[in-house]
Design a protein around this motif. Structure first.
Motif, PDB file in Angstrom:
ATOM      1  N   ALA A 426      -2.295 -18.092  12.829  1.00 11.68           N
ATOM      2  CA  ALA A 426      -3.074 -16.952  12.322  1.00 11.68           C
ATOM      3  C   ALA A 426      -2.205 -15.767  11.921  1.00 11.68           C
ATOM      4  N   ILE A 427      -0.941 -15.703  12.371  1.00 11.57           N
ATOM      5  CA  ILE A 427      -0.119 -14.523  12.072  1.00 11.57           C
ATOM      6  C   ILE A 427       0.918 -14.794  10.985  1.00 11.57           C
ATOM      7  N   LEU A 428       0.887 -15.973  10.388  1.00 10.97           N
ATOM      8  CA  LEU A 428       1.854 -16.267   9.343  1.00 10.97           C
ATOM      9  C   LEU A 428       1.511 -15.473   8.089  1.00 10.97           C
ATOM     10  N   PRO A 434       5.500  -9.807  13.173  1.00 17.01           N
ATOM     11  CA  PRO A 434       4.688 -10.364  14.263  1.00 17.01           C
ATOM     12  C   PRO A 434       5.227 -11.700  14.766  1.00 17.01           C
ATOM     13  N   LEU A 435       5.673 -12.561  13.845  1.00 18.40           N
ATOM     14  CA  LEU A 435       6.198 -13.853  14.264  1.00 18.40           C
ATOM     15  C   LEU A 435       7.498 -13.677  15.043  1.00 18.40           C
ATOM     16  N   THR A 436       8.378 -12.820  14.562  1.00 17.53           N
ATOM     17  CA  THR A 436       9.636 -12.567  15.260  1.00 17.53           C
ATOM     18  C   THR A 436       9.384 -12.033  16.666  1.00 17.53           C
ATOM     19  N   SER A 437       8.418 -11.130  16.770  1.00 21.56           N
ATOM     20  CA  SER A 437       8.079 -10.571  18.083  1.00 21.56           C
ATOM     21  C   SER A 437       7.544 -11.653  19.006  1.00 21.56           C
ATOM     22  N   LEU A 438       6.702 -12.527  18.457  1.00 19.58           N
ATOM     23  CA  LEU A 438       6.114 -13.601  19.262  1.00 19.58           C
ATOM     24  C   LEU A 438       7.194 -14.554  19.769  1.00 19.58           C
ATOM     25  N   GLU A 457       7.928 -26.107   0.200  1.00 20.57           N
ATOM     26  CA  GLU A 457       8.905 -25.035   0.027  1.00 20.57           C
ATOM     27  C   GLU A 457       8.227 -23.754  -0.429  1.00 20.57           C
ATOM     28  N   GLY A 458       8.519 -22.657   0.255  1.00 23.41           N
ATOM     29  CA  GLY A 458       7.941 -21.360  -0.078  1.00 23.41           C
ATOM     30  C   GLY A 458       6.610 -21.083   0.572  1.00 23.41           C
ATOM     31  N   GLY A 459       5.996 -22.095   1.196  1.00 17.51           N
ATOM     32  CA  GLY A 459       4.723 -21.904   1.875  1.00 17.51           C
ATOM     33  C   GLY A 459       4.904 -21.179   3.191  1.00 17.51           C
ATOM     34  N   PRO A 460       3.827 -20.617   3.756  1.00 18.76           N
ATOM     35  CA  PRO A 460       3.957 -19.806   4.975  1.00 18.76           C
ATOM     36  C   PRO A 460       4.516 -20.574   6.164  1.00 18.76           C
ATOM     37  N   GLN A 461       4.185 -21.839   6.307  1.00 19.49           N
ATOM     38  CA  GLN A 461       4.723 -22.584   7.441  1.00 19.49           C
ATOM     39  C   GLN A 461       6.210 -22.845   7.265  1.00 19.49           C
ATOM     40  N   ARG A 462       6.625 -23.136   6.049  1.00 18.16           N
ATOM     41  CA  ARG A 462       8.053 -23.387   5.793  1.00 18.16           C
ATOM     42  C   ARG A 462       8.862 -22.102   5.995  1.00 18.16           C
ATOM     43  N   VAL A 463       8.344 -20.989   5.521  1.00 21.31           N
ATOM     44  CA  VAL A 463       9.008 -19.704   5.729  1.00 21.31           C
ATOM     45  C   VAL A 463       9.117 -19.396   7.219  1.00 21.31           C
ATOM     46  N   ALA A 464       8.043 -19.703   7.963  1.00 18.09           N
ATOM     47  CA  ALA A 464       8.052 -19.463   9.404  1.00 18.09           C
ATOM     48  C   ALA A 464       9.111 -20.307  10.101  1.00 18.09           C
ATOM     49  N   VAL A 465       9.269 -21.560   9.657  1.00 17.61           N
ATOM     50  CA  VAL A 465      10.301 -22.417  10.251  1.00 17.61           C
ATOM     51  C   VAL A 465      11.680 -21.800  10.046  1.00 17.61           C
TER      52      VAL A 465
END
Length: 530
Positions: A426-428, A434-438, A457-465
């Motif tokens: 939900a925070i991506l 927020p992700l870094t803090s988590l 590539e470029g999607g929110p989950q890939r960026v989060a990884v």
């Protein structure tokens, strides 16, 4: 319950083409009365299935006692979608895993295993296989539920699963005609559109349904999708594609996808949609799962959902808007199918099951572990030495098709690790703070496992990884979505599962707890056809 102004003959006729869901793990009184009055059957959803198999059998026994020749259907695909194992996650391979393995004998065996499980529960119609060719990687509802991205691959595995199911005394229902694989939206939530010309549809999406017909599939489920090549109406309400289905040689039961899905509910409404579907050529109306939104978006009961459709169809027959002969022919097809499946609790199979394989009745609980080992790919060293693990889930909420918020990975990993599950989907967003803090709150001595299903590539989950890898380079990524063409570009070790199931989760647990000296070279192989 037939209602004011509806004669009992019409009411009984209409009941013969209705297939409702219901709430609870026991049959409500209204449902039993409708069965006594000729109701075609019911659909089991996850909320109907008790973890105690004896309770499921007792429910089926009650329903069959009120109407012996009924159709009890279940969405049971293996992989991501299971109703019988909704509380644990499926222990059978999913379609994408079977397509990647590309061994039709294994697919046929999975069909036989599904049939055995359905029959043991008292059900006799599997709403499977999925014959959609997933040509759109962004498809939000099919994805790994498909055998793959090519018509030839999907065709041979569709036929094999049908053969396994129907040899086990269970009718198969291939879905979603004329093909949901190129959509970019979910018909549970919207009315998707496929802008392909007829030639492209014939070449890329219809062949698996033709293969299903050649395999003598018992039933076909329609898709709530608009295909301009067939006109402006959704396929479920459109006589053009359904006529094409009949012209292809199919003489079985055409079943609507659930009428409570938004594609119908927010356009025509469930009642009106039911009338239009019958007029278009549908035989059996799946009303839907009242534990989801329902036709009135939750402000309703299971009986209300049923009555909306029942009264609408009765009124259309009574007024002459809907030809009575159309409903009579539909009801006759449904009754013929119900009479053909293996009788509940009987040793003697029906015509659909004349080649019943008795071995299928003794299928072990987890018989396909070797197939899962062969199809799950590993890149890098994924074993963890930690005793505590943080499972960071980057996925969005599951679709209504999956219909379960259960995470079998947390359950399986908890058998070997002390697991803390972190819901991060939900925070991506573009802001990484927020992700870094988590992630910074995860203790340093915890192993970190990332769970993702959309790693484009470029999607929110890939960026989060990428973000998490910069903070925790020791993390391991588990992919449960479509296979990645660029897995080598990932910044952390990767386990590619192709399904969010208990079978996949158990393999992941096995890999994560293996000693660092074992590199599992047999998991590094290229999947067939990949």
């Amino acid at each position: 319950m037939s209602g004011s102004g509806v004669d009992e003959a019409t009411a009984r006729l209409v009941r013969g083409v209705l297939w409702p869901g219901f709430l609870g793990r026991t049959a409500p009184e209204w449902l039993l009365r409708e069965l006594d009055g000729g109701l075609a059957g019911v659909v089991y959803f996850g909320q109907n299935v008790s973890p105690d198999p004896a309770e499921v059998v007792a429910l089926s026994t009650t329903l069959h006692a009120h109407r012996p020749e009924i159709l009890i259907g279940i969405d049971e695909e293996g992989g991501n979608v299971s109703r019988l194992e909704a509380l644990t996650g499926s222990t059978l391979p999913g379609h994408a895993q079977l397509g990647a393995l590309d061994d039709v004998d294994t697919t046929r065996a999975v069909g036989a295993a599904l049939a055995a499980r359905l029959r043991a529960a008292g059900a006799n119609l599997a709403i499977a296989p999925v014959a959609d060719v997933n040509t759109n990687p962004a498809n939000p509802v099919i994805g790994v539920r498909s055998f793959g991205p090519t018509a030839a691959l999907v065709s041979r595995h569709t036929a094999a699963l049908i053969e396994g199911l129907q040899s086990g005394g269970v009718a198969a229902c291939v879905k979603h005609y004329p093909g949901h694989g190129d959509t970019a939206s979910d018909s549970h939530l919207d009315l998707p559109r496929i802008d392909l010309d007829l030639a492209a549809l014939e070449a890329e999406h219809l062949p698996p349904f033709d293969a299903a017909i050649a395999a003598d599939v018992a039933s076909v489920m329609t898709a709530h999708i608009v295909v301009p090549a067939f006109g402006d109406a959704p396929a479920t309400l459109n006589p053009v594609p359904l006529r094409r289905l009949r012209d292809s040689g199919f003489d079985g039961v055409i079943i609507s996808d659930a009428l409570d899905m938004a594609a119908i509910r927010t356009t025509t409404g469930s009642g009106r949609g039911a009338v239009l579907a019958l007029a278009a050529g549908v035989d059996l109306l799946c009303i839907g799962n009242p534990s989801n939104l329902g036709p009135k978006q939750g402000a309703t009961t299971d009986e209300d959902d049923y009555l909306e459709v029942f009264h609408a169809v009765c009124a259309a027959v009574r007024s002459g808007e809907l030809d009575r002969g159309v409903v009579e022919r539909a009801a006759a097809r449904v009754a013929k199918l119900a009479a053909s499946v293996a009788p509940f609790g009987a040793e003697r199979p029906g015509p659909v099951a004349e080649h019943l394989n008795p071995v299928a009745e003794r299928v072990e609980a987890r018989p396909f572990a070797d197939a899962i080992r062969r199809v799950v790919r590993v890149r890098g060293d994924v074993a963890l030495s930690a005793t505590h693990l943080s499972l960071v889930d980057l996925r969005d909420r599951p679709t209504f098709a999956v219909a379960s918020a259960l995470d079998p990975f947390a359950e399986s990993l908890s058998e070997r690790f002390a697991v803390a599950r972190v819901a991060a989907g939900a925070i991506l967003c573009e802001d990484e703070a927020p992700l870094t803090s988590l992630i910074s709150t995860i203790p340093a001595d915890h192993g970190v496992v990332l769970l993702a299903d959309r790693l484009t590539e470029g999607g929110p989950q890939r960026v989060a990884v990428d973000t998490i890898a910069s903070l925790r380079p020791d993390a391991v990524l588990v992919g449960v979505g479509l296979p990645l063409a660029d897995a080598d570009a990932l910044p952390v070790p990767f386990i590619d599962c192709l399904a969010a199931s208990r079978a996949s989760a158990d393999r992941v647990t096995e890999l994560l707890t293996s000693s660092h000296g074992e590199h599992h070279q047999h998991d590094q192989h290229q999947r067939n056809g990949s």
